[in-house]
Design a protein around this motif. Structure first.
Motif, PDB file in Angstrom:
ATOM      1  N   ALA A  42     -48.161  71.767  -5.695  1.00  0.00           N
ATOM      2  CA  ALA A  42     -48.592  72.910  -6.532  1.00  0.00           C
ATOM      3  C   ALA A  42     -47.904  73.940  -6.524  1.00  0.00           C
ATOM      4  O   ALA A  42     -47.567  74.634  -7.715  1.00  0.00           O
ATOM      5  N   LEU A  43     -47.451  74.590  -5.298  1.00  0.00           N
ATOM      6  CA  LEU A  43     -46.683  75.767  -5.150  1.00  0.00           C
ATOM      7  C   LEU A  43     -45.244  75.491  -6.066  1.00  0.00           C
ATOM      8  O   LEU A  43     -44.853  76.321  -6.638  1.00  0.00           O
ATOM      9  N   THR A  44     -44.823  74.288  -6.012  1.00  0.00           N
ATOM     10  CA  THR A  44     -43.575  73.913  -6.642  1.00  0.00           C
ATOM     11  C   THR A  44     -43.574  73.920  -8.324  1.00  0.00           C
ATOM     12  O   THR A  44     -42.914  74.402  -8.802  1.00  0.00           O
ATOM     13  N   TRP A  45     -44.815  73.387  -8.624  1.00  0.00           N
ATOM     14  CA  TRP A  45     -45.371  73.595 -10.111  1.00  0.00           C
ATOM     15  C   TRP A  45     -45.305  74.933 -10.397  1.00  0.00           C
ATOM     16  O   TRP A  45     -44.747  75.120 -11.641  1.00  0.00           O
ATOM     17  N   LEU A  46     -45.979  75.721  -9.681  1.00  0.00           N
ATOM     18  CA  LEU A  46     -46.216  77.297 -10.039  1.00  0.00           C
ATOM     19  C   LEU A  46     -44.694  77.705  -9.991  1.00  0.00           C
ATOM     20  O   LEU A  46     -44.504  78.629 -11.300  1.00  0.00           O
ATOM     21  N   ALA A  47     -43.632  77.636  -9.356  1.00  0.00           N
ATOM     22  CA  ALA A  47     -42.512  78.209  -9.333  1.00  0.00           C
ATOM     23  C   ALA A  47     -41.805  77.645 -10.576  1.00  0.00           C
ATOM     24  O   ALA A  47     -41.119  78.574 -11.134  1.00  0.00           O
ATOM     25  N   LEU A  48     -41.777  76.462 -10.854  1.00  0.00           N
ATOM     26  CA  LEU A  48     -41.334  76.010 -12.182  1.00  0.00           C
ATOM     27  C   LEU A  48     -41.791  76.665 -13.317  1.00  0.00           C
ATOM     28  O   LEU A  48     -40.908  77.069 -14.154  1.00  0.00           O
ATOM     29  N   ASP A  49     -43.255  76.569 -13.240  1.00  0.00           N
ATOM     30  CA  ASP A  49     -43.818  77.079 -14.502  1.00  0.00           C
ATOM     31  C   ASP A  49     -43.285  78.852 -14.485  1.00  0.00           C
ATOM     32  O   ASP A  49     -43.351  79.194 -15.888  1.00  0.00           O
ATOM     33  N   GLU A  50     -43.259  79.351 -13.542  1.00  0.00           N
ATOM     34  CA  GLU A  50     -42.822  80.498 -13.633  1.00  0.00           C
ATOM     35  C   GLU A  50     -41.378  81.072 -13.466  1.00  0.00           C
ATOM     36  O   GLU A  50     -40.994  82.137 -13.456  1.00  0.00           O
ATOM     37  N   GLN A  51     -40.851  80.060 -13.593  1.00  0.00           N
ATOM     38  CA  GLN A  51     -39.244  80.100 -13.436  1.00  0.00           C
ATOM     39  C   GLN A  51     -38.807  80.999 -12.287  1.00  0.00           C
ATOM     40  O   GLN A  51     -37.729  81.765 -12.277  1.00  0.00           O
ATOM     41  N   LEU A  52     -39.254  80.661 -11.279  1.00  0.00           N
ATOM     42  CA  LEU A  52     -39.039  81.570  -9.679  1.00  0.00           C
ATOM     43  C   LEU A  52     -37.863  80.778  -9.276  1.00  0.00           C
ATOM     44  O   LEU A  52     -37.755  79.304  -9.210  1.00  0.00           O
ATOM     45  N   ASP A  53     -37.328  81.511  -8.286  1.00  0.00           N
ATOM     46  CA  ASP A  53     -36.186  80.757  -7.402  1.00  0.00           C
ATOM     47  C   ASP A  53     -37.019  80.314  -6.161  1.00  0.00           C
ATOM     48  O   ASP A  53     -37.503  81.025  -5.441  1.00  0.00           O
ATOM     49  N   VAL A  54     -36.957  78.951  -6.072  1.00  0.00           N
ATOM     50  CA  VAL A  54     -37.695  78.050  -4.939  1.00  0.00           C
ATOM     51  C   VAL A  54     -37.287  78.456  -3.528  1.00  0.00           C
ATOM     52  O   VAL A  54     -37.683  78.265  -2.786  1.00  0.00           O
TER      53      VAL A  54
END
Ligand code: DC
Length: 221
Positions: A42-54
């Protein structure tokens, strides 16, 4: 975890069959099933959704503070994962999430965030993951660790998703290496080798190991 709570942990590497086995065992015992990997996903999905640096743990956890993740386990169906009001349960098993989730799960701060979520869950449950028996629920009633050869795991995954066997086997071996640090079995884990077993036989074997221990049997009570 409270003194009266009954938790059974099932750890193992990627695609070792732990989620199907944990789900099946939970069903037989009449308790909830919890997938710890879903919180990392879920946190990974959020990072991708917000285009964050994982690789930026601070950015990941700040995003989760603004858009909280909620995991809801059930006794008789799959876990539900929501971010705010959005149900993202069906968006978490994609190749994009698979590719990035190990980087997200590597951050100690993220692991603490996940573990705090899990330790707040109430009731009796069977939970699968990597470090459930070692770090998150060291006092679990029973701890299992599932093993299967990489090619066997790739074949099982092929049953769930499209892909090429050799490529999938290579991806699984790569993920094993990335997840190695947090995938060490608990010293008191019961090891189940599943290469030659059907899913029903794996669940039978888990149940068989619980049978002689009345304290564990009372998980259904
Ligand atoms: O079990 P899974 O494939 O859904 O897990 C997804 C990822 O999350 C996996 O790459 C490793 C990580 N994970 C972890 O580090 N610790 C856990 N307890 C569960 C999952």
């Amino acid at each position: 975890m409270t003194a009266s709570q009954h938790v059974i942990t099932i750890d193992g590497l990627a695609a070792s069959g732990k989620s199907s086995a944990a789900k099946g065992l939970a069903q037989r015992l009449g308790v909830a099933y919890v997938s710890s990997g879903l919180l990392y996903r879920a946190l990974t999905w959020l990072a991708l959704d917000e285009q964050l640096d994982v690789h930026d743990a601070h950015a990941l956890l700040s995003a989760a503070a603004v858009r909280p993740v909620q995991l809801t386990p059930y006794a008789d169906k799959d876990n539900k994962v929501c971010i705010e009001a959005k149900d993202i349960s069906n968006l978490l098993e994609t190749d994009a999430v698979d590719k990035n989730v190990s980087a997200v799960a590597k951050h100690p701060q993220v692991r603490t965030w996940v573990n705090q979520h899990l330790q707040m869950l109430t009731g009796n449950f069977v939970i699968d993951g990597r470090d459930m028996g070692t770090v998150v629920f060291p006092n679990a009633r029973a701890k299992f660790y599932l093993h299967a050869a990489p090619e066997v795991r790739a074949r099982r995954r092929l049953g769930e998703r499209a892909g090429d066997l050799a490529e999938l086997t290579a991806a699984i071996i790569e993920r094993d290496q990335r997840d190695q640090a947090q995938s060490v079995p608990a010293e008191d884990a019961i090891h189940i080798h599943t290469d030659e077993l059907t899913l029903e036989q794996v669940i039978d074997s888990l149940e068989h190991h619980l049978t002689p221990n009345p304290a564990i049997n009372s998980v259904t009570g």
